[in-house]
Design a protein around this motif. Sequence first.
Motif, PDB file in Angstrom:
ATOM      1  N   PRO A 288      -6.432   3.709  -4.733  1.00  8.28           N
ATOM      2  CA  PRO A 288      -5.127   3.053  -4.611  1.00  8.28           C
ATOM      3  C   PRO A 288      -4.227   3.697  -3.550  1.00  8.28           C
ATOM      4  O   PRO A 288      -3.210   3.133  -3.177  1.00  8.28           O
ATOM      5  CB  PRO A 288      -4.519   3.207  -6.010  1.00  8.28           C
ATOM      6  N   VAL A 289      -4.592   4.899  -3.082  1.00 11.43           N
ATOM      7  CA  VAL A 289      -3.771   5.629  -2.122  1.00 11.43           C
ATOM      8  C   VAL A 289      -4.599   5.945  -0.883  1.00 11.43           C
ATOM      9  O   VAL A 289      -5.762   6.348  -0.991  1.00 11.43           O
ATOM     10  CB  VAL A 289      -3.237   6.946  -2.740  1.00 11.43           C
TER      11      VAL A 289
ATOM     12  N   ARG B 114       0.833  -1.205   0.000  1.00 13.61           N
ATOM     13  CA  ARG B 114       0.000   0.000   0.000  1.00 13.61           C
ATOM     14  C   ARG B 114       0.870   1.259   0.000  1.00 13.61           C
ATOM     15  O   ARG B 114       2.031   1.217   0.443  1.00 13.61           O
ATOM     16  CB  ARG B 114      -0.877   0.029   1.255  1.00 13.61           C
ATOM     17  N   LEU B 115       0.249   2.357  -0.440  1.00 13.32           N
ATOM     18  CA  LEU B 115       0.873   3.680  -0.350  1.00 13.32           C
ATOM     19  C   LEU B 115      -0.006   4.579   0.509  1.00 13.32           C
ATOM     20  O   LEU B 115      -1.218   4.673   0.284  1.00 13.32           O
ATOM     21  CB  LEU B 115       1.052   4.305  -1.743  1.00 13.32           C
ATOM     22  N   TYR B 116       0.616   5.239   1.495  1.00 17.05           N
ATOM     23  CA  TYR B 116      -0.074   6.214   2.336  1.00 17.05           C
ATOM     24  C   TYR B 116       0.525   7.604   2.071  1.00 17.05           C
ATOM     25  O   TYR B 116       1.738   7.740   1.876  1.00 17.05           O
ATOM     26  CB  TYR B 116       0.125   5.891   3.823  1.00 17.05           C
ATOM     27  N   LEU B 117      -0.341   8.600   2.074  1.00 13.90           N
ATOM     28  CA  LEU B 117       0.100  10.001   2.008  1.00 13.90           C
ATOM     29  C   LEU B 117      -0.296  10.665   3.322  1.00 13.90           C
ATOM     30  O   LEU B 117      -1.478  10.669   3.675  1.00 13.90           O
ATOM     31  CB  LEU B 117      -0.546  10.741   0.831  1.00 13.90           C
ATOM     32  N   SER B 118       0.679  11.264   4.017  1.00  8.35           N
ATOM     33  CA  SER B 118       0.378  11.884   5.306  1.00  8.35           C
ATOM     34  C   SER B 118       0.656  13.383   5.266  1.00  8.35           C
ATOM     35  O   SER B 118       1.328  13.887   4.354  1.00  8.35           O
ATOM     36  CB  SER B 118       1.230  11.238   6.412  1.00  8.35           C
ATOM     37  N   GLY B 119       0.118  14.095   6.271  1.00  7.86           N
ATOM     38  CA  GLY B 119       0.336  15.535   6.365  1.00  7.86           C
ATOM     39  C   GLY B 119      -0.373  16.334   5.296  1.00  7.86           C
ATOM     40  O   GLY B 119       0.074  17.408   4.909  1.00  7.86           O
TER      41      GLY B 119
END
Length: 565
Positions: free
Chosen positions: A535-536, A512-517
């Motif tokens: 997907p994100v 998986r891909l996570y985007l934070s902030g």
Amino acid sequence: MIQAIRPPVAAAHRWLRSVRPERAQLRADMLAGLPGAISSVPDGMAAAVLAGVNPVQGLYASFSGRIAGGLSSGTRMMVITTTSAAALAAGSALQGVAPDRRPQAVGLLAILVGVVLAAAGIVRLGRYTRFVSYSVMVGFLSGIAVNIACGQVADLTGAPAQGDFPLAKAVDVLTHPGSINLASLLTGLGALAILLIMSRTRFAVMSALVALVIPTAVVALAGADSVARVGDQGDIPRGIPLPQLPDVRLLSLSLVTGAFAIAAIILVQGAGVAEAAPNPGQAQPNPNQDIIAQGIGNLAAGFFRGIPVGGSVGQTALNVSVGARTRWASIWSGVWMLVILLVFSGLVRKIAVPTLGAILILAAISSVRPGEIATIMRTGLTSRVAVITTFAATLFLPVAAAVGIGVALSLLLQLNQEAMDLTVVELVPREDGQFEERKPPATLHSRQVTVLDVYGSLLYAGARTLEAQLPDPAEAEAPVVVLRLRGRTAVGATFVKVAAGYAGRLADRGGRLYLSGLQPSLVEQLHRTGQVDGPVRGFAATPVVGESTRAAYADAEAWLVNKRE
């Protein structure tokens, strides 16, 4: 109806209050305006020679630009008058106009420049001047200086010159010394000697005027008829000029493109004037107002048949040094110019042309900054390429083309630098809850969460640079990546494509891909693209720095645990 009228009336009232002369400063400003007016007589005429028109049209521009610009500028001490760079660009734009039509065409050109500048100020383009590379600007101005000096060799020596550009003309004169007129050469060298000697005295302000008068008087007394006079280049009208409408039949593509090139030069030079002469006290300069003021100055110069004008660093510095207190010093300088025109316009025709060439050559040489060029050459390959490319383009191409190359090169350098400056680091969780920065791994590990942070721009090439620096998931099983984006308010389509592609590669390996902030605006943008909750996985930023990244890390760890079960 009454309410519709009130805003313009209120704006006019505010403007009148802002430009109202202060009685306590009136005498100081009147006296401060006189040296600027006197020094602008030779400068204005020399600038008109550069533009290839009647020298008196430089004087018309000097008085009208100062008065109109002084009444409207945001930087109070700014002097809007003729400049060598703008004049040379004007001469390049007028190359396709028949010589006998140029005096009319230059007024139309100044009006076009005024329209472009006023529009630029209204749509607030002032902030974009900072995107012009320093290396590009130094290369361009150095090229302009060489062009000015080379272009005046023929006038200084009285020799005919052949060539497609100023450097070629100068080489033609120097390789055919037999064509040099000795009387003209001695006149020009005499003027240069006066300029050099007086520049080291307290009378430096008067040096250009003295360099005009004394050699011209010697030529007249000696009866040296072979020395060209200003009157030989066209009729010099007596008295104060009256405004007139331009001949729109002279409009052409070269004038329009030339107007944009001149406006670009004036934009950057004007920004330098505002930095060199900030408003006194706490008053902040308004770059867009200064751009509009320079546009108004050009409109006024055009209607009075003058050449294009812009904010002058030299004249503004002189204005401050002689005791100017308010904007009225520049306005009074324009008024004094009118007086000089009224009284002495008949003497303008008698001035020896080599003296104007001497003034321009020394001014051009003085404007070159070898120290700045040396610093740029030592800075790095990118800076060297920028300064050399722009310098060469200015020497061998029309000014409009050189300006276009300079602008394009500045943008390319900006994008290239943003891509080169991009750095990816790994954030490794510590026992105290903080993250420690490390060099990112080349490949991802199976069933492990990797937290990455990015420094630099993610627009255009920056996103592609990020793509190349992301760890490879090809050999890992169930790899998870948390990409921290705190502080970014928007991303481009290239980044969205890169993130979606990387998320797909992770998903192919069961990860998986996570985007934070993520800022609210960025969350909304990603929602519109369909890349969040697809997907994100996205985690919005909180006031606590690092909180959303820790939350994403915890979620990823829990997901891996569930995946194992």
